[in-house]
Design a protein around this motif. Structure first.
Motif, PDB file in Angstrom:
ATOM      1  N   MET A   1     -34.803   5.385 -29.508  1.00  0.00           N
ATOM      2  CA  MET A   1     -33.724   6.311 -29.261  1.00  0.00           C
ATOM      3  C   MET A   1     -33.870   6.882 -27.856  1.00  0.00           C
ATOM      4  SD  MET A   1     -32.755   9.617 -31.508  1.00  0.00           S
ATOM      5  CE  MET A   1     -32.210  11.045 -30.666  1.00  0.00           C
ATOM      6  N   THR A   2     -32.761   6.974 -27.136  1.00  0.00           N
ATOM      7  CA  THR A   2     -32.804   7.582 -25.813  1.00  0.00           C
ATOM      8  C   THR A   2     -32.671   9.085 -25.930  1.00  0.00           C
ATOM      9  OG1 THR A   2     -30.420   7.372 -25.527  1.00  0.00           O
ATOM     10  CG2 THR A   2     -31.769   5.543 -24.750  1.00  0.00           C
ATOM     11  N   GLN A   3     -33.108   9.779 -24.897  1.00  0.00           N
ATOM     12  CA  GLN A   3     -33.007  11.226 -24.908  1.00  0.00           C
ATOM     13  C   GLN A   3     -31.559  11.644 -24.664  1.00  0.00           C
ATOM     14  OE1 GLN A   3     -35.763  12.648 -21.992  1.00  0.00           O
ATOM     15  NE2 GLN A   3     -37.481  12.537 -23.393  1.00  0.00           N
ATOM     16  N   PRO A   4     -31.124  12.753 -25.267  1.00  0.00           N
ATOM     17  CA  PRO A   4     -29.757  13.224 -25.044  1.00  0.00           C
ATOM     18  C   PRO A   4     -29.584  13.727 -23.615  1.00  0.00           C
ATOM     19  CG  PRO A   4     -30.997  14.844 -26.287  1.00  0.00           C
ATOM     20  CD  PRO A   4     -31.869  13.617 -26.163  1.00  0.00           C
ATOM     21  N   ILE A   5     -28.341  13.693 -23.155  1.00  0.00           N
ATOM     22  CA  ILE A   5     -28.035  14.205 -21.823  1.00  0.00           C
ATOM     23  C   ILE A   5     -28.075  15.721 -21.877  1.00  0.00           C
ATOM     24  CG2 ILE A   5     -26.258  14.374 -20.041  1.00  0.00           C
ATOM     25  CD1 ILE A   5     -25.285  11.612 -20.976  1.00  0.00           C
ATOM     26  N   ILE A   6     -28.834  16.305 -20.975  1.00  0.00           N
ATOM     27  CA  ILE A   6     -28.943  17.755 -20.905  1.00  0.00           C
ATOM     28  C   ILE A   6     -28.421  18.188 -19.544  1.00  0.00           C
ATOM     29  CG2 ILE A   6     -30.524  19.716 -20.898  1.00  0.00           C
ATOM     30  CD1 ILE A   6     -32.357  18.043 -22.711  1.00  0.00           C
ATOM     31  N   GLY A   7     -27.586  19.184 -19.513  1.00  0.00           N
ATOM     32  CA  GLY A   7     -27.031  19.673 -18.252  1.00  0.00           C
ATOM     33  C   GLY A   7     -25.633  19.130 -18.032  1.00  0.00           C
ATOM     34  N   ASP A   8     -25.244  19.028 -16.769  1.00  0.00           N
ATOM     35  CA  ASP A   8     -23.899  18.563 -16.428  1.00  0.00           C
ATOM     36  C   ASP A   8     -23.682  17.135 -16.910  1.00  0.00           C
ATOM     37  OD1 ASP A   8     -23.346  20.956 -15.164  1.00  0.00           O
ATOM     38  OD2 ASP A   8     -23.999  20.228 -13.215  1.00  0.00           O
ATOM     39  N   ILE A   9     -22.507  16.898 -17.515  1.00  0.00           N
ATOM     40  CA  ILE A   9     -22.199  15.545 -17.982  1.00  0.00           C
ATOM     41  C   ILE A   9     -21.073  14.907 -17.184  1.00  0.00           C
ATOM     42  CG2 ILE A   9     -23.087  15.904 -20.301  1.00  0.00           C
ATOM     43  CD1 ILE A   9     -20.179  16.263 -21.222  1.00  0.00           C
ATOM     44  N   THR A  10     -20.416  15.685 -16.311  1.00  0.00           N
ATOM     45  CA  THR A  10     -19.399  15.129 -15.418  1.00  0.00           C
ATOM     46  C   THR A  10     -19.597  15.684 -14.017  1.00  0.00           C
ATOM     47  OG1 THR A  10     -17.777  16.873 -15.818  1.00  0.00           O
ATOM     48  CG2 THR A  10     -17.694  14.958 -17.278  1.00  0.00           C
ATOM     49  N   TYR A  11     -19.018  14.998 -13.066  1.00  0.00           N
ATOM     50  CA  TYR A  11     -19.068  15.436 -11.671  1.00  0.00           C
ATOM     51  C   TYR A  11     -17.735  15.089 -11.035  1.00  0.00           C
ATOM     52  CZ  TYR A  11     -20.502  15.797  -6.791  1.00  0.00           C
ATOM     53  OH  TYR A  11     -20.594  16.142  -5.466  1.00  0.00           O
ATOM     54  N   THR A  12     -17.099  16.056 -10.394  1.00  0.00           N
ATOM     55  CA  THR A  12     -15.818  15.840  -9.731  1.00  0.00           C
ATOM     56  C   THR A  12     -15.955  16.263  -8.278  1.00  0.00           C
ATOM     57  OG1 THR A  12     -14.618  16.320 -11.772  1.00  0.00           O
ATOM     58  CG2 THR A  12     -13.362  16.426  -9.734  1.00  0.00           C
ATOM     59  N   HIS A  13     -15.390  15.479  -7.373  1.00  0.00           N
ATOM     60  CA  HIS A  13     -15.463  15.788  -5.942  1.00  0.00           C
ATOM     61  C   HIS A  13     -14.147  15.445  -5.275  1.00  0.00           C
ATOM     62  CE1 HIS A  13     -17.191  16.274  -1.955  1.00  0.00           C
ATOM     63  NE2 HIS A  13     -16.562  15.168  -1.623  1.00  0.00           N
ATOM     64  N   ASN A  14     -13.710  16.286  -4.354  1.00  0.00           N
ATOM     65  CA  ASN A  14     -12.534  15.996  -3.537  1.00  0.00           C
ATOM     66  C   ASN A  14     -12.975  15.358  -2.226  1.00  0.00           C
ATOM     67  OD1 ASN A  14     -10.319  17.115  -5.088  1.00  0.00           O
ATOM     68  ND2 ASN A  14     -11.302  19.077  -4.754  1.00  0.00           N
ATOM     69  N   GLN A  15     -12.470  14.166  -1.958  1.00  0.00           N
ATOM     70  CA  GLN A  15     -12.743  13.471  -0.694  1.00  0.00           C
ATOM     71  C   GLN A  15     -11.555  13.771   0.218  1.00  0.00           C
ATOM     72  OE1 GLN A  15     -15.459  11.741   0.168  1.00  0.00           O
ATOM     73  NE2 GLN A  15     -14.668  11.143   2.165  1.00  0.00           N
ATOM     74  N   ASN A  16     -11.738  14.704   1.155  1.00  0.00           N
ATOM     75  CA  ASN A  16     -10.635  15.190   1.973  1.00  0.00           C
ATOM     76  C   ASN A  16     -10.375  14.368   3.226  1.00  0.00           C
ATOM     77  OD1 ASN A  16     -10.098  17.354   0.225  1.00  0.00           O
ATOM     78  ND2 ASN A  16     -11.797  18.492   1.096  1.00  0.00           N
ATOM     79  N   SER A  17     -11.259  13.471   3.563  1.00  0.00           N
ATOM     80  CA  SER A  17     -11.050  12.626   4.731  1.00  0.00           C
ATOM     81  C   SER A  17     -10.936  11.173   4.293  1.00  0.00           C
ATOM     82  CB  SER A  17     -12.188  12.786   5.732  1.00  0.00           C
ATOM     83  OG  SER A  17     -13.419  12.431   5.138  1.00  0.00           O
ATOM     84  N   THR A  18     -10.086  10.433   4.986  1.00  0.00           N
ATOM     85  CA  THR A  18      -9.875   9.030   4.656  1.00  0.00           C
ATOM     86  C   THR A  18     -11.078   8.210   5.103  1.00  0.00           C
ATOM     87  OG1 THR A  18      -7.512   9.306   4.930  1.00  0.00           O
ATOM     88  CG2 THR A  18      -8.338   7.066   5.028  1.00  0.00           C
ATOM     89  N   SER A  19     -11.552   7.346   4.203  1.00  0.00           N
ATOM     90  CA  SER A  19     -12.696   6.498   4.524  1.00  0.00           C
ATOM     91  C   SER A  19     -12.673   5.276   3.623  1.00  0.00           C
ATOM     92  CB  SER A  19     -13.997   7.266   4.312  1.00  0.00           C
ATOM     93  OG  SER A  19     -15.112   6.448   4.590  1.00  0.00           O
ATOM     94  N   ASP A  20     -13.230   4.159   4.106  1.00  0.00           N
ATOM     95  CA  ASP A  20     -13.316   2.956   3.270  1.00  0.00           C
ATOM     96  C   ASP A  20     -14.600   2.931   2.453  1.00  0.00           C
ATOM     97  OD1 ASP A  20     -15.074   2.425   5.345  1.00  0.00           O
ATOM     98  OD2 ASP A  20     -14.427   0.350   5.595  1.00  0.00           O
ATOM     99  N   THR A  21     -15.546   3.838   2.751  1.00  0.00           N
ATOM    100  CA  THR A  21     -16.805   3.904   2.014  1.00  0.00           C
ATOM    101  C   THR A  21     -17.122   5.358   1.693  1.00  0.00           C
ATOM    102  OG1 THR A  21     -17.640   1.956   3.177  1.00  0.00           O
ATOM    103  CG2 THR A  21     -19.269   3.330   2.065  1.00  0.00           C
ATOM    104  N   TRP A  22     -17.327   5.636   0.410  1.00  0.00           N
ATOM    105  CA  TRP A  22     -17.724   6.972  -0.026  1.00  0.00           C
ATOM    106  C   TRP A  22     -19.116   6.879  -0.634  1.00  0.00           C
ATOM    107  CZ3 TRP A  22     -13.054   8.828  -3.481  1.00  0.00           C
ATOM    108  CH2 TRP A  22     -11.879   8.818  -2.730  1.00  0.00           C
ATOM    109  N   VAL A  23     -20.050   7.674  -0.149  1.00  0.00           N
ATOM    110  CA  VAL A  23     -21.375   7.779  -0.751  1.00  0.00           C
ATOM    111  C   VAL A  23     -21.376   9.047  -1.592  1.00  0.00           C
ATOM    112  CG1 VAL A  23     -23.851   7.999  -0.349  1.00  0.00           C
ATOM    113  CG2 VAL A  23     -22.464   6.550   1.151  1.00  0.00           C
ATOM    114  N   VAL A  24     -21.665   8.902  -2.877  1.00  0.00           N
ATOM    115  CA  VAL A  24     -21.557  10.001  -3.831  1.00  0.00           C
ATOM    116  C   VAL A  24     -22.954  10.377  -4.323  1.00  0.00           C
ATOM    117  CG1 VAL A  24     -20.536  10.736  -6.008  1.00  0.00           C
ATOM    118  CG2 VAL A  24     -19.330   9.068  -4.558  1.00  0.00           C
TER     119      VAL A  24
END
Length: 71
Positions: A1-24
């Protein structure tokens, strides 16, 4: 059995500048699914590479700006 996820389960970010590559830096400690929505509220498809369980890179053709959501 794997351990349950603790803490944040989602992440949302606004990319305000145009780019062909985003490092998250998400620090979710896992390999989340990725949904990208552009400024016109359209789902955009890019190539996702998982650099680690805390970072990924999304590559687009052509450039995009918008919001990415990791779950």
């Amino acid at each position: 059995m794997t351990q349950p996820i603790i803490g944040d389960i989602t992440y949302t970010h606004n990319q305000n500048s145009t780019s062909d590559t985003w490092v998250v830096n998400h620090n979710l400690h896992r390999f989340p699914s990725v949904t990208v929505v552009d400024s016109a509220d359209t789902i955009v498809h890019g190539t996702v590479v998982y650099n680690s369980n805390k970072q990924l890179t999304i590559t687009f053709n052509p450039d995009h700006e918008g919001v990415y959501v990791l779950v």
